[in-house]
Design a protein around this motif. Structure first.
Motif, PDB file in Angstrom:
ATOM      1  N   GLY A 388       0.823  -1.191   0.000  1.00 16.10           N
ATOM      2  CA  GLY A 388       0.000   0.000   0.000  1.00 16.10           C
ATOM      3  C   GLY A 388       0.861   1.245   0.000  1.00 16.10           C
ATOM      4  N   ASN A 389       0.227   2.399  -0.113  1.00 11.72           N
ATOM      5  CA  ASN A 389       0.956   3.667  -0.137  1.00 11.72           C
ATOM      6  C   ASN A 389       1.474   4.037   1.242  1.00 11.72           C
ATOM      7  OD1 ASN A 389      -1.103   3.914  -2.520  1.00 11.72           O
ATOM      8  ND2 ASN A 389       0.464   5.454  -2.922  1.00 11.72           N
ATOM      9  N   ARG A 390       2.698   4.548   1.278  1.00  8.26           N
ATOM     10  CA  ARG A 390       3.253   5.075   2.521  1.00  8.26           C
ATOM     11  C   ARG A 390       2.586   6.406   2.853  1.00  8.26           C
ATOM     12  NH1 ARG A 390       9.696   5.070   2.394  1.00  8.26           N
ATOM     13  NH2 ARG A 390       9.337   6.429   0.606  1.00  8.26           N
ATOM     14  N   ALA A 391       2.780   6.817   4.106  1.00  8.75           N
ATOM     15  CA  ALA A 391       2.278   8.131   4.512  1.00  8.75           C
ATOM     16  C   ALA A 391       3.015   9.208   3.734  1.00  8.75           C
ATOM     17  CB  ALA A 391       2.467   8.324   6.010  1.00  8.75           C
ATOM     18  N   GLY A 392       2.364  10.302   3.528  1.00 11.26           N
ATOM     19  CA  GLY A 392       2.976  11.372   2.753  1.00 11.26           C
ATOM     20  C   GLY A 392       3.387  12.570   3.572  1.00 11.26           C
ATOM     21  N   ASN A 393       3.594  12.359   4.874  1.00 12.63           N
ATOM     22  CA  ASN A 393       3.913  13.508   5.719  1.00 12.63           C
ATOM     23  C   ASN A 393       5.388  13.847   5.742  1.00 12.63           C
ATOM     24  OD1 ASN A 393       4.934  11.448   7.237  1.00 12.63           O
ATOM     25  ND2 ASN A 393       3.464  11.628   8.911  1.00 12.63           N
ATOM     26  N   GLY A 394       6.232  13.024   5.089  1.00 11.96           N
ATOM     27  CA  GLY A 394       7.656  13.311   5.052  1.00 11.96           C
ATOM     28  C   GLY A 394       8.364  13.074   6.358  1.00 11.96           C
ATOM     29  N   ASP A 395       7.678  12.519   7.362  1.00 11.60           N
ATOM     30  CA  ASP A 395       8.268  12.283   8.677  1.00 11.60           C
ATOM     31  C   ASP A 395       8.851  10.883   8.716  1.00 11.60           C
ATOM     32  OD1 ASP A 395       8.960  11.969  11.287  1.00 11.60           O
ATOM     33  OD2 ASP A 395       6.971  12.277  12.124  1.00 11.60           O
ATOM     34  N   GLY A 396      10.190  10.770   8.652  1.00 11.14           N
ATOM     35  CA  GLY A 396      10.836   9.472   8.630  1.00 11.14           C
ATOM     36  C   GLY A 396      10.638   8.669   9.888  1.00 11.14           C
ATOM     37  N   GLY A 397      10.192   9.283  10.985  1.00  8.12           N
ATOM     38  CA  GLY A 397       9.978   8.567  12.222  1.00  8.12           C
ATOM     39  C   GLY A 397       8.597   7.943  12.320  1.00  8.12           C
ATOM     40  N   ASP A 398       7.711   8.252  11.366  1.00  4.02           N
ATOM     41  CA  ASP A 398       6.382   7.691  11.354  1.00  4.02           C
ATOM     42  C   ASP A 398       6.464   6.259  10.820  1.00  4.02           C
ATOM     43  OD1 ASP A 398       3.692   6.987  10.491  1.00  4.02           O
ATOM     44  OD2 ASP A 398       3.197   9.103  10.750  1.00  4.02           O
ATOM     45  N   ALA A 399       5.780   5.310  11.482  1.00  3.97           N
ATOM     46  CA  ALA A 399       5.831   3.912  11.040  1.00  3.97           C
ATOM     47  C   ALA A 399       5.300   3.743   9.629  1.00  3.97           C
ATOM     48  CB  ALA A 399       5.043   3.028  12.010  1.00  3.97           C
ATOM     49  N   ARG A 400       4.505   4.695   9.167  1.00  2.68           N
ATOM     50  CA  ARG A 400       3.996   4.614   7.791  1.00  2.68           C
ATOM     51  C   ARG A 400       5.041   5.057   6.773  1.00  2.68           C
ATOM     52  NH1 ARG A 400      -1.073   8.296   8.733  1.00  2.68           N
ATOM     53  NH2 ARG A 400       0.544   9.331   9.971  1.00  2.68           N
ATOM     54  N   ARG A 401       6.161   5.602   7.235  1.00  5.84           N
ATOM     55  CA  ARG A 401       7.257   6.003   6.344  1.00  5.84           C
ATOM     56  C   ARG A 401       8.382   4.984   6.460  1.00  5.84           C
ATOM     57  NH1 ARG A 401       8.806   7.895   3.166  1.00  5.84           N
ATOM     58  NH2 ARG A 401      10.200   9.600   3.639  1.00  5.84           N
ATOM     59  N   TRP A 402       8.064   3.736   6.219  1.00  4.02           N
ATOM     60  CA  TRP A 402       8.991   2.625   6.384  1.00  4.02           C
ATOM     61  C   TRP A 402       9.942   2.514   5.198  1.00  4.02           C
ATOM     62  CZ3 TRP A 402       7.921  -1.143   2.627  1.00  4.02           C
ATOM     63  CH2 TRP A 402       6.677  -1.015   1.994  1.00  4.02           C
ATOM     64  N   VAL A 403      11.119   1.938   5.481  1.00  2.40           N
ATOM     65  CA  VAL A 403      12.181   1.817   4.484  1.00  2.40           C
ATOM     66  C   VAL A 403      12.459   0.319   4.252  1.00  2.40           C
ATOM     67  CG1 VAL A 403      14.556   2.385   3.887  1.00  2.40           C
ATOM     68  CG2 VAL A 403      13.193   3.982   5.273  1.00  2.40           C
ATOM     69  N   PRO A 404      12.353  -0.170   3.015  1.00  2.00           N
ATOM     70  CA  PRO A 404      12.505  -1.598   2.754  1.00  2.00           C
ATOM     71  C   PRO A 404      13.958  -2.018   2.567  1.00  2.00           C
ATOM     72  CG  PRO A 404      11.906  -0.486   0.731  1.00  2.00           C
ATOM     73  CD  PRO A 404      11.955   0.578   1.807  1.00  2.00           C
ATOM     74  N   GLU A 405      14.260  -3.275   2.958  1.00  2.00           N
ATOM     75  CA  GLU A 405      15.560  -3.883   2.711  1.00  2.00           C
ATOM     76  C   GLU A 405      15.314  -5.232   2.035  1.00  2.00           C
ATOM     77  OE1 GLU A 405      18.673  -2.758   3.307  1.00  2.00           O
ATOM     78  OE2 GLU A 405      17.937  -0.832   4.068  1.00  2.00           O
TER      79      GLU A 405
END
Length: 409
Positions: A388-405
């Motif tokens: 699904g789409n990530r959050a669009g708030n630009g806040d890297g600390g938000d769990a919705r702004r996750w980074v994949p490995e």
């Protein structure tokens, strides 16, 4: 390329005990990887077509070519979670899977300092889900049976080799000397490179503050001292001094304290991100500067890098106007061979498909961070949603702004 653009792209990428060696560890790490390489790719196009027909289902699961499964992770050709962000169940395509993901977190400290860090979620083959962890750093080996882990607080004085099936650390690799802030498996899974620091590379200091937009924020202090190369089988680790690279002309002090070393695609050299041309600095395993490998000459800031067969390179954003697209290059000449409908190219699923951040043009015009994982090919415009789409708030600390490995499964 302008300096401002190079800095922006570089910053995007920023975003203790002894134990007896286990002589069978590397073999278990590599077993699945060797089996995957022996499998053909016949039928992949048909599998993708089948997935497109049911792209809204959760989860997507289409049997891949060759059949069979690893004990660690299902081998279906495409497994998508288009309704999940962040993902709860496994995401995979072709030869790779989302092995872990993280969010960035920052804690304010007394006196005006701060410390950043990553909150990791790791794939658990027992539950089939991404589970919360307390590790400060995770890198999953090819085959997704073993992960290299570091404990809080960084820099760590030992490297753990975690069995993903049991969730237990099989053994620890003790480090004599400086602690480390990151660790990465070599492409063949046989060695580890761990970057050493004299203090936590994610700590921010009030006396190194700099202006970020209209705010004065605590800054980093560079502290890389060198690196260890460790054998995954024996646990032997050798330290080499390699302080951070000087850049007196650019004044990068304060922006980034993390200067981790990475393996080249053939596992012969190490490299680090460089905010200015040529974009990467290479070293041999004795810490001496090395020439950029010819096969990586046209690799840029895009995370996908070389295709598995070494013929192609996942390139940079190439959209024009409202178009969301990135380029695919010929690895030998650097010439563009295709444009694909991806915002950022993250990993090669196989020689003909890529996993990317994708974003509908209307959505990206509003906020470029409101994107999702997609599977794309470079010979057509089909886009298969994987998350699904990530959050669009630009806040890297938000769990919705996750980074994949991603890791080879």
């Amino acid at each position: 390329m302008k300096v401002e653009e190079l800095v922006r792209r570089s910053l995007h990428h920023m975003a203790e005990s002894d134990a007896r060696p286990d002589p069978g560890l590397a073999g278990r790490v590599l077993r699945t990887r060797r089996r995957r390489r022996a499998r053909g790719v016949t039928g992949a196009v048909a599998a993708v077509a089948a997935v497109v027909a049911v792209a809204v289902a959760v989860p997507l699961a289409v049997p891949g070519p060759g059949g069979g499964e690893s004990a660690a992770v299902p081998q279906d050709d495409v497994i998508g979670r288009p309704g999940e962000s962040p993902p709860r169940g496994l995401i995979a395509a072709g030869d790779v899977a989302l092995a872990s993901w993280y969010t960035n977190e920052t804690e304010d400290l007394p006196g005006g300092d701060a410390v950043g860090g990553r909150k990791w979620r790791l794939y658990d083959p027992d539950t089939g889900r991404y589970e919360d962890t307390d590790w400060a750093w995770i890198d999953v080996a090819p085959g997704m049976r073993t992960a290299a882990v570091l404990e809080d607080d960084l820099p760590a004085r030992r490297i753990g080799l975690l069995d993903l099936a049991s969730g237990e650390v099989e053994r620890w690799i003790p480090l004599d000397g400086e602690g480390v802030g990151s660790v990465e498996f070599s492409p063949d899974g046989e060695r580890l490179v761990a970057t050493a620091y004299s203090h936590n590379p994610d700590r921010r200091f009030k006396d190194a503050s700099y202006w970020l937009n209209d705010d004065k924020v605590p800054g980093a202090k560079r502290s890389r001292t060198g690196f260890y190369v460790a054998d995954a089988d024996s646990g032997d680790a050798e330290y080499t001094e390699l302080p951070y690279a000087d850049d007196p002309d650019h004044g990068m002090e304060g922006m980034n304290g993390r200067e981790d070393l990475n393996w080249s695609s053939d596992g012969e050299l190490l490299w680090e991100h460089w905010a200015f041309e040529p974009g990467r600095l290479y070293y041999d395993l004795s810490g001496e500067k090395a020439e950029r490998p010819a096969r990586e000459k046209h690799v840029s800031y895009a995370e996908a890098g070389l295709s598995p067969d070494g013929r192609l390179v996942g390139g940079e954003f190439a959209g024009e106007g409202d178009e969301i697209a990135s380029e695919v290059l010929d690895a030998r000449t650097g010439e563009r061979v295709a444009k694909v409908p991806g915002q950022q190219l993250l990993a090669w699923a196989d020689d003909e498909r890529l996993i990317a951040w994708g974003c509908d043009p209307g959505v990206c015009q509003e906020n470029e961070y409101k994107n999702r994982l997609v599977l794309i090919g470079f010979d057509d415009d089909e886009v298969i949603p994987l998350s699904g789409n990530r959050a669009g708030n630009g806040d890297g600390g938000d769990a919705r702004r996750w980074v994949p490995e991603f890791t080879e499964r």
